[in-house]
Design a protein around this motif. Sequence first.
Motif, PDB file in Angstrom:
ATOM      1  N   GLN A  55      -4.086  11.679 -75.444  1.00  0.00           N
ATOM      2  CA  GLN A  55      -3.529  10.925 -74.827  1.00  0.00           C
ATOM      3  C   GLN A  55      -3.888   9.404 -75.103  1.00  0.00           C
ATOM      4  OE1 GLN A  55      -4.941  10.605 -71.094  1.00  0.00           O
ATOM      5  NE2 GLN A  55      -4.706   8.384 -70.500  1.00  0.00           N
ATOM      6  N   ILE A  56      -2.420   9.034 -75.514  1.00  0.00           N
ATOM      7  CA  ILE A  56      -2.208   7.431 -75.867  1.00  0.00           C
ATOM      8  C   ILE A  56      -1.654   6.461 -74.470  1.00  0.00           C
ATOM      9  CG2 ILE A  56      -1.785   5.516 -77.883  1.00  0.00           C
ATOM     10  CD1 ILE A  56      -1.013   8.174 -79.725  1.00  0.00           C
ATOM     11  N   GLY A  57      -2.487   5.292 -74.655  1.00  0.00           N
ATOM     12  CA  GLY A  57      -2.420   4.838 -73.384  1.00  0.00           C
ATOM     13  C   GLY A  57      -2.934   5.279 -72.188  1.00  0.00           C
ATOM     14  N   LYS A  58      -1.310   5.594 -71.473  1.00  0.00           N
ATOM     15  CA  LYS A  58      -1.641   6.447 -70.265  1.00  0.00           C
ATOM     16  C   LYS A  58      -0.531   7.193 -70.281  1.00  0.00           C
ATOM     17  CE  LYS A  58      -2.020   2.732 -66.456  1.00  0.00           C
ATOM     18  NZ  LYS A  58      -1.522   1.696 -65.594  1.00  0.00           N
ATOM     19  N   LYS A  59      -0.003   7.573 -71.573  1.00  0.00           N
ATOM     20  CA  LYS A  59       0.858   9.128 -71.686  1.00  0.00           C
ATOM     21  C   LYS A  59      -0.041   9.848 -72.279  1.00  0.00           C
ATOM     22  CE  LYS A  59       5.107   6.398 -72.060  1.00  0.00           C
ATOM     23  NZ  LYS A  59       6.243   5.068 -72.684  1.00  0.00           N
ATOM     24  N   ILE A  60       0.241  10.559 -72.765  1.00  0.00           N
ATOM     25  CA  ILE A  60       0.030  12.473 -72.865  1.00  0.00           C
ATOM     26  C   ILE A  60       1.230  12.630 -74.012  1.00  0.00           C
ATOM     27  CG2 ILE A  60      -1.687  12.400 -70.976  1.00  0.00           C
ATOM     28  CD1 ILE A  60      -0.155  14.823 -70.546  1.00  0.00           C
ATOM     29  N   SER A  61       0.949  13.565 -74.527  1.00  0.00           N
ATOM     30  CA  SER A  61       2.010  14.704 -75.700  1.00  0.00           C
ATOM     31  C   SER A  61       0.746  15.769 -75.945  1.00  0.00           C
ATOM     32  CB  SER A  61       2.308  13.860 -77.057  1.00  0.00           C
ATOM     33  OG  SER A  61       1.087  13.220 -77.270  1.00  0.00           O
ATOM     34  N   LEU A  62       2.309  16.830 -76.453  1.00  0.00           N
ATOM     35  CA  LEU A  62       1.241  18.413 -76.709  1.00  0.00           C
ATOM     36  C   LEU A  62       0.610  17.309 -77.930  1.00  0.00           C
ATOM     37  CD1 LEU A  62       4.483  20.102 -75.884  1.00  0.00           C
ATOM     38  CD2 LEU A  62       1.998  20.420 -75.201  1.00  0.00           C
ATOM     39  N   THR A  63      -0.534  18.204 -78.543  1.00  0.00           N
ATOM     40  CA  THR A  63      -0.687  17.857 -80.259  1.00  0.00           C
ATOM     41  C   THR A  63       0.181  19.060 -80.665  1.00  0.00           C
ATOM     42  OG1 THR A  63      -2.285  19.864 -79.705  1.00  0.00           O
ATOM     43  CG2 THR A  63      -3.497  17.591 -79.351  1.00  0.00           C
ATOM     44  N   PRO A  64       0.278  19.192 -82.133  1.00  0.00           N
ATOM     45  CA  PRO A  64       0.782  20.570 -82.881  1.00  0.00           C
ATOM     46  C   PRO A  64       0.228  21.716 -82.203  1.00  0.00           C
ATOM     47  CG  PRO A  64       0.329  18.903 -84.350  1.00  0.00           C
ATOM     48  CD  PRO A  64      -0.582  18.245 -83.105  1.00  0.00           C
ATOM     49  N   PHE A  65      -1.003  21.968 -81.940  1.00  0.00           N
ATOM     50  CA  PHE A  65      -1.112  23.667 -81.646  1.00  0.00           C
ATOM     51  C   PHE A  65      -0.645  24.212 -80.189  1.00  0.00           C
ATOM     52  CE2 PHE A  65      -4.885  21.526 -84.046  1.00  0.00           C
ATOM     53  CZ  PHE A  65      -4.905  22.357 -85.235  1.00  0.00           C
ATOM     54  N   GLY A  66      -0.629  22.798 -79.728  1.00  0.00           N
ATOM     55  CA  GLY A  66      -0.408  22.189 -78.251  1.00  0.00           C
ATOM     56  C   GLY A  66       1.350  22.794 -77.876  1.00  0.00           C
ATOM     57  N   GLU A  67       2.362  22.188 -79.174  1.00  0.00           N
ATOM     58  CA  GLU A  67       3.339  21.976 -78.990  1.00  0.00           C
ATOM     59  C   GLU A  67       3.653  24.407 -79.493  1.00  0.00           C
ATOM     60  OE1 GLU A  67       6.231  21.075 -78.855  1.00  0.00           O
ATOM     61  OE2 GLU A  67       5.986  18.610 -78.971  1.00  0.00           O
TER      62      GLU A  67
END
Length: 309
Positions: A55-67
């Motif tokens: 999570q950066i600020g209010k946005k989340i994104s997949l990590t490489p492990f998540g992808e």
Amino acid sequence: MPIHHATLHQLKIFDAVARHMSFARAAEELHLTPPAISIQVKQLAEAIGQPLFEQIGKKISLTPFGEVSWATCRDVLNRMERLSQELAALQGLEKGSFKLATLATAKYFIPRLLGEFCTNHPKIDTALFMGNRKDLLERLAQNQDDLYILGQPPDHMNVVTEAFADNPLVVVASPNHPLTQERDIAPVRLQDDAFILRETGSGTRLAAEKFFGEHGVTLKVRMELGSNEAVKQLVAGGLGISVLSATTLRAEIASGELVILDVRGLPLKRKWHLVYPAAKQLTPATKAFIELLYAAAQTLDWSQSGGAN
């Protein structure tokens, strides 16, 4: 918790969060609370041994492990869905499910057909998603539904497409437009008109820009909207003209709120298409709906079906 202890429930939750990139929207889709979603994702991450989101600020994104994990998650869920379909196929049309995704423009005829389908097959669990072209292409890429209804099929995806009905495009204006009484209007005469168009990327918008571009006309876009109903209201109010599917205009033309301009080269001949991934194995329920769709196409005037919403 070892990874082999991960549950299908956790995979479904992880998939929903990854698709929406939002714990809140995933919770809404699955009818759970955001804290419950968060706990399940955390437990899955612990089983995998690596963080799935950052999570950066209010946005989340997949990590490489998540992808990597999401790709495997989608594979597992798709395999389970195929198993469910194969088991339903062995039971014929008495049980099973059918998920249909369609452009919102098709709301003038698809819900009625789906209602007939449900009446004929009351034990089939049906679901309908309506959205814009971008929504449907995202769902198609993720193989979320059994069948998709599009005006313009994608040319960059490995899919099966079949045209099943006409979907003519016309130029529509308010009754006070100065060209309403003229015939065989050259497209270039509309170059100074303000256009109210669908959002960038919509099939109707792409077809309109291509048609006028071929006639040397660059459209002056006054406003773009994500709803046919909103476009029609602004055109009726005299704020501009538009290009829309004739499928959507029956009520407004009959009432005199809108008129179709007799533009040379129009109606633009387009088709409604059914679309599904090329590798997809169609279930008996999907095949039955396709049969109903083709039967309706033989008996209905698709350019005039439907009405106001």
